[in-house]
Design a protein around this motif. Structure first.
Motif, short mmCIF file in Angstrom:
data_model
loop_
_atom_site.label_atom_id
_atom_site.label_comp_id
_atom_site.label_asym_id
_atom_site.label_seq_id
_atom_site.Cartn_x
_atom_site.Cartn_y
_atom_site.Cartn_z
N GLY A 89 -1.52 5.48 -8.87
CA GLY A 89 -2.34 5.97 -7.77
C GLY A 89 -3.35 6.97 -8.29
N ALA A 135 -4.75 1.78 -7.59
CA ALA A 135 -5.59 1.92 -6.40
C ALA A 135 -5.78 3.42 -6.15
N PRO A 136 -6.86 3.78 -5.46
CA PRO A 136 -7.03 5.20 -5.11
C PRO A 136 -5.89 5.67 -4.22
N LEU A 137 -5.49 6.92 -4.41
CA LEU A 137 -4.42 7.50 -3.61
C LEU A 137 -4.94 7.99 -2.26
N ALA A 138 -4.21 7.68 -1.21
CA ALA A 138 -4.48 8.26 0.10
C ALA A 138 -3.59 9.48 0.31
N GLU A 139 -2.35 9.42 -0.21
CA GLU A 139 -1.40 10.52 -0.06
C GLU A 139 -0.41 10.45 -1.20
N ARG A 196 0.81 -1.22 0.00
CA ARG A 196 0.00 0.00 0.00
C ARG A 196 0.84 1.27 0.00
N GLU A 197 2.15 1.14 -0.13
CA GLU A 197 3.02 2.31 -0.25
C GLU A 197 4.12 2.00 -1.24
N ARG A 234 1.01 6.60 -1.63
CA ARG A 234 0.39 5.81 -0.56
C ARG A 234 -1.06 5.55 -0.95
N PHE A 235 -1.40 4.29 -1.02
CA PHE A 235 -2.68 3.86 -1.57
C PHE A 235 -3.70 3.58 -0.46
N ARG A 236 -4.96 3.74 -0.80
CA ARG A 236 -6.04 3.42 0.14
C ARG A 236 -6.23 1.93 0.30
N ARG A 237 -5.81 1.17 -0.70
CA ARG A 237 -5.89 -0.29 -0.62
C ARG A 237 -4.75 -0.84 -1.47
#
Length: 402
Positions: free
Chosen positions: A96, A151-155, A36-37, A130-133
């Protein structure tokens, strides 16, 4: 499933009535997965999707590798490496995703500004995704090169500063320059169409109020068409070639053949797919062709983006020669070529073919006879699909004026 529908659709128009392409799903049967990163060097690479338009997903992308990753986005060098290595390399690009409205490019928020600068960089940029999943799946298309899991990006963070070519930086900051002129300015400066289509895709070109994110597959074809339109108008001022030139290039699972005929500008792109190949799952041979004459065409070619990719390669070659011609360009796709790799494959192979030494002939019939000895598909099958050959054979006054 009817194979002729697959050839016409190529995974983008869903002519079979399904909401997905079963040929592409077959390619994605074993999706890749990642942590996830990811810390890596973006080549740079940015992909813009088209699902949900006018709200789309934009994907800054990188492999799990730091350093010089420029090869991942350098189509001019891709023919130098084995096709399977190229596909594996591209599938290691992790994406991402951020969801953004296309018109946000007119006044981009900070995350989009950072992505635009990455896309415009002339060297790799270190990024922390950094991914949400866990990212999964792959992306395969007739238009864009393959890409790996998403995957969707968290950061999202960049390490260091992107470095832009001077003219690209100027075009990015020029809010009065329309997108077409920006594309041509960058092309004249020596930047490749891959770079330019990425800049157009992320909304970095054009007058401020008209800047938009452009899905990658649309941007690729738009740039091929804009640049080749410009070159075609230039070569129409030149004398015609002095004979019939035949060019050939063999590539894994493919053959590319180009004939230049002494005539005012005209152009044809044709493709033949053996059974069991990338866009022809059926039992029979599939052959199609599209063409234009001197005044061009008013509708988008049924044969798709490869038409404009090969047209650009042909126009570039004629511009170098300071000649105009009728161009007949055919591609044969053989069994074993089962994965779509993007229109770059056509553009770069036709470019390579036209950089080679041609065979020269005094007549069209001699050139066609030589072609028949090189082609695997019977010449009669090609001629049944070709309109331009029949026009050239007819020797009617005003050929190319239709």
């Amino acid at each position: 499933m009817r194979s002729d529908l697959c050839v016409r659709c190529r995974g983008g128009r869903y002519l079979c009535g399904l909401s997905y392409c079963p040929l592409l799903v077959r390619q994605m049967a074993a999706p890749s997965r990642a942590a996830r990163e990811l810390l890596g060097s973006s080549p740079p690479s940015v992909f813009v999707g088209r699902v949900g338009y006018p709200k789309v997903r934009i994907y800054p992308s990188a492999p799990p590798e730091l350093g010089d990753t420029s090869l991942y986005e350098d189509a001019g060098r891709w023919l130098e490496i084995p096709l399977e290595k190229f596909i594996a390399m591209r599938l290691s690009l992790y994406r991402g995703g951020l969801e953004i409205r296309v018109d946000n490019a007119a006044d981009p928020p900070r995350p989009l500004q950072e992505i635009q600068l990455i896309a415009l960089s002339e060297r790799p940029v270190d990024v922390d995704l950094r991914f949400r999943r866990e990212p999964r799946g792959v992306y395969l298309s007739e238009y864009a090169p393959p890409m790996g899991p998403s995957a969707p990006l968290a950061e999202f963070k960049t390490e260091g500063s992107p470095r832009l070519p001077k003219l690209a930086e100027r075009a990015y900051g020029d809010f009065d320059l329309d997108a077409r002129e920006a594309v041509l300015t960058l092309y004249r400066s020596g930047l490749d169409v891959g770079y330019i289509s990425r800049a157009l895709s992320v909304g970095a070109l054009g007058a401020r109020r008209r800047r938009r994110l452009v899905p990658t597959r649309w941007a690729i074809t738009a740039v091929d068409k804009i640049v080749s339109d410009h070159l075609v108008e230039e070569i129409k001022r030149f004398d015609t070639v002095d004979g019939y030139y035949l060019y050939l290039r063999r590539a894994p699972g493919n053959l590319f053949l180009v004939i230049l005929a002494p005539s005012r500008w005209a152009y044809e792109w044709g493709e033949a797919f053996e059974p069991g190949t990338v866009w022809n799952p059926g039992p029979g041979l599939a052959v199609e062709a599209d063409h234009e004459l001197y005044r061009g065409r008013d509708v988008y070619p049924e044969i798709g983006g490869c038409y404009y990719a090969a047209r650009l390669a042909a126009a570039e070659a004629l511009y170098r020669m300071r000649r105009q011609a009728a161009v007949v360009a055919w591609r044969e796709v053989y069994r074993g070529f089962t994965a779509p790799v993007g229109v770059w494959w056509v553009r770069e192979n036709v470019r390579a073919a036209l950089r080679g030494e041609p065979a020269r002939f005094d007549s069209l019939e001699d050139a066609l006879y030589a072609a028949s000895l090189l082609l695997k598909v019977p010449l009669e099958r090609w001629l049944s699909a070709s309109r331009l050959i029949h026009i050239l054979r007819s020797r009617l006054p005003g050929v190319g004026q239709e």
